[in-house]
Design an enzyme around this catalytic site. Sequence first.
Site, short mmCIF file in Angstrom:
data_model
loop_
_atom_site.label_atom_id
_atom_site.label_comp_id
_atom_site.label_asym_id
_atom_site.label_seq_id
_atom_site.Cartn_x
_atom_site.Cartn_y
_atom_site.Cartn_z
N LEU A 114 39.04 44.54 37.25
CA LEU A 114 39.94 44.21 36.71
C LEU A 114 40.85 45.40 37.16
O LEU A 114 41.49 45.88 36.37
CB LEU A 114 38.90 45.44 35.58
CG LEU A 114 38.24 43.95 35.23
CD1 LEU A 114 37.55 44.81 33.82
CD2 LEU A 114 38.77 42.93 34.60
N SER A 115 40.92 45.77 38.11
CA SER A 115 42.23 45.74 38.94
C SER A 115 42.66 47.18 38.81
O SER A 115 43.51 47.88 39.08
CB SER A 115 43.55 45.38 38.27
OG SER A 115 44.23 44.41 39.17
N SER A 117 41.81 49.16 41.37
CA SER A 117 42.32 49.49 42.86
C SER A 117 44.42 49.46 42.83
O SER A 117 45.47 50.51 43.19
CB SER A 117 42.58 49.37 43.89
OG SER A 117 41.88 47.81 43.17
N ASP A 160 48.18 41.69 40.25
CA ASP A 160 48.27 42.83 39.67
C ASP A 160 48.52 43.97 39.84
O ASP A 160 48.90 44.91 38.55
CB ASP A 160 47.05 43.28 40.66
CG ASP A 160 45.94 42.40 41.11
OD1 ASP A 160 45.90 41.69 39.88
OD2 ASP A 160 44.67 42.76 42.35
C1 GLA Z 1 43.20 40.10 43.52
C2 GLA Z 1 44.05 40.16 43.58
C3 GLA Z 1 45.36 38.80 43.09
C4 GLA Z 1 45.03 37.72 42.88
C5 GLA Z 1 43.43 37.76 42.12
C6 GLA Z 1 42.60 36.11 42.11
O1 GLA Z 1 43.13 40.57 41.79
O2 GLA Z 1 44.65 41.15 44.20
O3 GLA Z 1 46.20 39.28 43.79
O4 GLA Z 1 44.90 37.09 43.92
O5 GLA Z 1 42.38 37.98 43.49
O6 GLA Z 1 43.16 35.64 41.02
#
Ligand code: GLA
Length: 383
Positions: A114-115, A117, A160
Site C-alpha cells: 500500500l506504498s 515507503s 506511488d
Molecule cells: C510497486 C512500484 C510501482 C508499480 C507497482 C506495480 O508499487 O513501486 O511503481 O510498478 O509496484 O504496479
Amino acid sequence: MSALEALRRARAPGRVNLIGEHTDYNGLPVLPMALDRDVVLTYRARADGRVLVRNVDPRFEPVSFELEETIRPEPAGAWGNYPRAAAQALRSEVGPLRGLEGEVRSTVPVAAGLSSSSALVVATALALLELNQATVPTGRLMALLAAGERYVGVEGGGMDQAISLGGVAGHAIRIDFRPTLLRTPVPVPPEWRFVVAPSGIEAAKAAGAREAYNTRVRECRAALTRFADANLDGQVPEDYAALLALMPAAWALELAADTLDGDLLRRFHHVVSEGDRVRQAEMALRQGDPERFGRLMNASHASLRDDYAVSVGELDAMVEIALGHGAVGARLTGAGFGGAIVALARADRAGEVVEGLAREYYVPRGMTPAAFIAVPGPGARVE
Ligand code: GLA
C-alpha cells in the site's frame, strides 16, 4: 535544534491501486486512489544540514545523515534509505538544504503493498521543501521522487509517488506517463466500496521482493526488444506506450503470440492486456458499472498470477474468499509477492466481504482481522 522552531507536519497518504499493475514502468497507465491513511512526519528545521528522524514504530532504528551532495545509502532493505532517497533527489535538484529532526508515524500498513515507503519519501520531501522555502512544480516533483526512489535499489515506476502527491478525495486517478505525466481524476460512485485486505505476507519493496521486481522490469524490456527484432525491423520502441502508438493492442498480442514464447510472451501478454484493462475499467467507473469493473479486476488477477507470476497462494485464496462473499471483483494490488488484495463490492455487501475474510482467512491463521474499507483520500500536504 532551536526551541523557537515550530513543529510542522508533513502528511503523505498510502495508496491502493485499483487496476493497472506493473504497467507504470512500461509507460502504460494505472488507476490508483490515495488512501485516507497517511505517513505523518512531525518535524522542525535544524540550522545545519543534518537529518535526524526516528520512527514511533520500534521495529525501525533512528536515522541520521548529512545532506551532502552525495548521500550514501544504508545497506539495501533499511528503511532509512527512504528519507535518504527523498533528500538525495532534492539535494540534486535544488542544491544545499537545511536539515530537520522529526518523528514518523504511519496509519498505512507497512510492507502491505500500500506504498507506505513512497509515502515516507513524499512526506520527507515536502518537509525539506517547506523548511527550505523551496518549490518544485508538482509534476516535476512526482517524476523526481519516482526516479529518486530507485536509490533504494528497486527499478520502480512512477505510480506511488504520483498518487501520494496527487490524490483527490472521493476520486480514483488515472495516471498516464507518456508523453508526460498526466492525472485524470475519476469520481468513485457513492455506492461502490473497495475493500483492502493485507495478507500479512510482507511485500517490502526493500526486501526479498526487490530482485523479483527488477527481474520483471528486465523481462519486459527483453520481450519488447525480441518483439521489435521479429516485427519492427529491430527498431525498438522506447516502451510499451510507444509500441501501442504504432499498432492496436489486439494486433500487438497476435504478433507476439507468433514471435515470442515462454516467460517473455507471458510478460508481454500481461503488460499489453493490463494496459487495455485500465482504459476499460476507467470507462466502467465513469458509467457506474461495478460488475464490469469487477470482471476486469478478476482478469487482472488471473493475468498477474498466470502470466506475470507475481501472486502467492495466500493472495489467490483471499481473492476467492472475497468473491465468495459478495465481491464483484478482486485482485492482488501493488507489486505482488505478498502484500494485499483489493476487492470491489456494492455498499450493502462490503461488510460481508470484510467478515468473510476475517472468518476464512485471518482467524484460521491466528491473525488479527485487518481488512478495511478504503476511502479515497486527498494527496500529500504540509500542515
Ligand atoms: C510497486 C512500484 C510501482 C508499480 C507497482 C506495480 O508499487 O513501486 O511503481 O510498478 O509496484 O504496479
